[in-house]
Scaffold this active site. Structure first.
Site, PDB file in Angstrom:
ATOM      1  N   PRO A 256       0.830  -1.214   0.000  1.00 51.27           N
ATOM      2  CA  PRO A 256       0.000   0.000   0.000  1.00 51.27           C
ATOM      3  C   PRO A 256       0.856   1.252   0.000  1.00 51.27           C
ATOM      4  CG  PRO A 256       0.085  -0.956   2.194  1.00 51.27           C
ATOM      5  CD  PRO A 256       0.767  -1.927   1.293  1.00 51.27           C
TER       6      PRO A 256
ATOM      7  N   SER B  27       9.000   3.784  -3.443  1.00 51.01           N
ATOM      8  CA  SER B  27       9.917   4.654  -4.188  1.00 51.01           C
ATOM      9  C   SER B  27      11.283   4.730  -3.512  1.00 51.01           C
ATOM     10  CB  SER B  27       9.319   6.060  -4.332  1.00 51.01           C
ATOM     11  OG  SER B  27       8.148   6.027  -5.129  1.00 51.01           O
TER      12      SER B  27
ATOM     13  N   GLU C  69       6.146   3.564  -9.885  1.00 50.31           N
ATOM     14  CA  GLU C  69       4.731   3.877 -10.167  1.00 50.31           C
ATOM     15  C   GLU C  69       4.190   2.978 -11.292  1.00 50.31           C
ATOM     16  OE1 GLU C  69       3.326   5.636  -8.104  1.00 50.31           O
ATOM     17  OE2 GLU C  69       4.725   7.126  -7.328  1.00 50.31           O
TER      18      GLU C  69
END
Length: 212
Positions: free
Chosen positions: A10, A16, A87
């Protein structure tokens, strides 16, 4: 053998940060790679972490073809040992197929980082394709927590602190100018739509389980 690896979890679990760490570790070992991202909250062509780390990256667009991009680099005499793709949930299914082909036919390691499900608890198409094709899927060990203290497993989209469950699957939020924000919740509070803001102003945010 090269691998297609999907690191997932999550929001706020350090995806990142790990992407940047992997890029650093691989580069420190003398390997040369390329960094990619899409719709980073801080702007295009950069991977940013909430703890302040960042690095330039190639912005992924619908028109980008990973296979052609990498083959062009190789035929121009440039070395490519690995790809870091942050992403990845925002990529298309075709992008994931291209990345799998790069692993299989060019023997280049691909490290993808992304969220499995959206604010409606539905799989992102690219995340679904990664689960179908990846050699290995890693759940990040850093566990964010819901406002109640329980481990957070679901991503909630909020407007003015109120959770919403309708709208486009992809909306960038959590920026200074964005009306939309995101927060992580446990399943119970995501199901009941009790965000931190709602809990703070509600006298009895926890309905009895048998109340409708």
């Amino acid at each position: 053998m090269a691998e297609l690896t999907y690191f997932t979890g999550p929001m706020d679990c350090g995806k990142s940060t790990l992407a940047l760490q992997v890029a650093y570790t691989e580069s420190h070992a003398g390997r040369q790679g390329r960094l990619f991202t899409m719709l980073d909250r801080s702007g295009s062509s950069v991977i940013t972490s909430r703890i302040g780390l960042s690095a330039p990256a190639i912005e992924v667009t619908d028109a980008l073809d990973f296979w052609r991009e990498v083959v062009s680099e190789l035929t121009s005499g440039r070395r490519v040992d690995f790809l870091v793709c942050d992403e990845a949930q925002f990529y298309s299914r075709a992008h994931i197929d291209q990345l799998a082909r790069i692993v299989d036919e060019l023997q280049i390691d691909v490290f993808c980082f992304g969220i499995l499900t959206d604010f409606r608890t539905e799989l992102f198409p690219a995340s679904q394709r990664l689960v179908e094709l990846c050699d290995r899927m890693e759940l990040l060990q850093v566990r964010p927590r819901c406002w109640c203290g329980e481990p957070a497993t679901h991503n909630a989209r909020t407007v003015g602190g109120v959770m919403v469950t309708e709208g486009s699957q992809v909306v960038v939020g959590d920026t200074d100018s964005a009306e939309v924000a995101y927060q992580v919740l446990c399943r119970r509070h995501h199901r009941r739509r009790v965000t931190a803001q709602v809990a703070a102003v509600t006298l009895n945010p926890e309905p009895l389980p048998f109340e409708s």
